[in-house]
Design a protein around this motif. Sequence first.
Motif, PDB file in Angstrom:
ATOM      1  N   HIS A 184      17.019  74.107 129.159  1.00 61.02           N
ATOM      2  CA  HIS A 184      17.573  73.191 130.155  1.00 61.02           C
ATOM      3  C   HIS A 184      17.107  71.767 129.890  1.00 61.02           C
ATOM      4  N   VAL A 185      17.886  70.800 130.407  1.00 59.55           N
ATOM      5  CA  VAL A 185      17.545  69.383 130.269  1.00 59.55           C
ATOM      6  C   VAL A 185      16.954  68.902 131.591  1.00 59.55           C
ATOM      7  N   TYR A 186      15.844  68.196 131.467  1.00 59.08           N
ATOM      8  CA  TYR A 186      15.197  67.587 132.632  1.00 59.08           C
ATOM      9  C   TYR A 186      15.152  66.085 132.419  1.00 59.08           C
ATOM     10  N   VAL A 187      15.480  65.337 133.446  1.00 61.92           N
ATOM     11  CA  VAL A 187      15.355  63.880 133.409  1.00 61.92           C
ATOM     12  C   VAL A 187      14.443  63.487 134.562  1.00 61.92           C
ATOM     13  N   ASP A 188      13.369  62.801 134.214  1.00 65.24           N
ATOM     14  CA  ASP A 188      12.349  62.408 135.195  1.00 65.24           C
ATOM     15  C   ASP A 188      11.864  63.602 136.009  1.00 65.24           C
ATOM     16  N   TYR A 239      10.290  62.834 126.224  1.00 64.66           N
ATOM     17  CA  TYR A 239      10.590  61.604 125.488  1.00 64.66           C
ATOM     18  C   TYR A 239      11.038  60.530 126.469  1.00 64.66           C
ATOM     19  N   LYS A 240      10.371  59.379 126.439  1.00 60.96           N
ATOM     20  CA  LYS A 240      10.757  58.266 127.302  1.00 60.96           C
ATOM     21  C   LYS A 240      11.758  57.381 126.564  1.00 60.96           C
ATOM     22  N   VAL A 241      12.946  57.209 127.161  1.00 56.86           N
ATOM     23  CA  VAL A 241      14.011  56.410 126.553  1.00 56.86           C
ATOM     24  C   VAL A 241      13.615  54.936 126.642  1.00 56.86           C
ATOM     25  N   PRO A 242      13.612  54.225 125.521  1.00 56.56           N
ATOM     26  CA  PRO A 242      13.249  52.806 125.551  1.00 56.56           C
ATOM     27  C   PRO A 242      14.239  51.976 126.386  1.00 56.56           C
ATOM     28  N   ASP A 243      13.755  50.897 126.962  1.00 59.56           N
ATOM     29  CA  ASP A 243      14.644  49.983 127.685  1.00 59.56           C
ATOM     30  C   ASP A 243      15.717  49.472 126.731  1.00 59.56           C
ATOM     31  N   GLY A 274      14.034  53.765 130.261  1.00 55.85           N
ATOM     32  CA  GLY A 274      12.953  53.960 131.220  1.00 55.85           C
ATOM     33  C   GLY A 274      12.859  55.379 131.762  1.00 55.85           C
ATOM     34  N   GLN A 275      13.912  56.184 131.585  1.00 59.58           N
ATOM     35  CA  GLN A 275      13.873  57.559 132.065  1.00 59.58           C
ATOM     36  C   GLN A 275      13.253  58.464 130.994  1.00 59.58           C
ATOM     37  N   THR A 276      12.712  59.591 131.451  1.00 59.90           N
ATOM     38  CA  THR A 276      12.068  60.538 130.554  1.00 59.90           C
ATOM     39  C   THR A 276      12.905  61.806 130.444  1.00 59.90           C
ATOM     40  N   VAL A 277      13.221  62.191 129.219  1.00 55.51           N
ATOM     41  CA  VAL A 277      14.007  63.391 128.929  1.00 55.51           C
ATOM     42  C   VAL A 277      13.059  64.490 128.454  1.00 55.51           C
TER      43      VAL A 277
END
Length: 190
Positions: free
Chosen positions: A106-110, A142-146, A97-100
């Motif tokens: 750099h790495v961004y999450v949500d 990219y949205k990580v699948p559940d 559910g989070q977006t990478v």
Amino acid sequence: MAEVEDGRRGGRLPAWLDWVITIAVGVALALLVRTFVAEVYIVPSGSMLETIQEGDRLVGEKVTYRGSTPRRGDVVTFDDPEKPGTTLIKRVIATGGQTVDLKDGHVYVDGKQLDEPYVLDKPTYPLEQQSSILGEAIAYPYKVPDGCIWVMGDNRTNSLDSRYFGPVSTSKVSSRALFIFWPISDARGL
């Protein structure tokens, strides 16, 4: 060694049979611990440098994820999506559910840039090569699948990770790395 009765009055098992039973029970207990509680892993590559060195031996515990799922920051072992039977070790960057997103190294999450001191200021870029199991290139954000996690090695410039093979199903996670125990010079908690 203690004497063991074989169920007959006054009868005892022969010493050799007592040893065989003792060894069999010990082996069975060791296999149960390895299957359900904890396992020792030898790290074959430098994808987690400087956190974990090539050749380090570590303990991964298997109990935590029976009742929960991996969290961001956990160092986990899991089945290699490309080579069944091979175990990989990486850090969880995002969960279902989070977006990478990867921007400017750099790495961004949500939408929030991660504070990642463990990468030692190495930049994080998308990988040009993609795994053949994906079928298509990963596009960012990219949205990580559940039911999945996004994993990366700490050595971002030398790690084939989710940027290469995509998200990892939580059902493929085998353990949470607890500590390095060998060599002694590298011993510490993870």
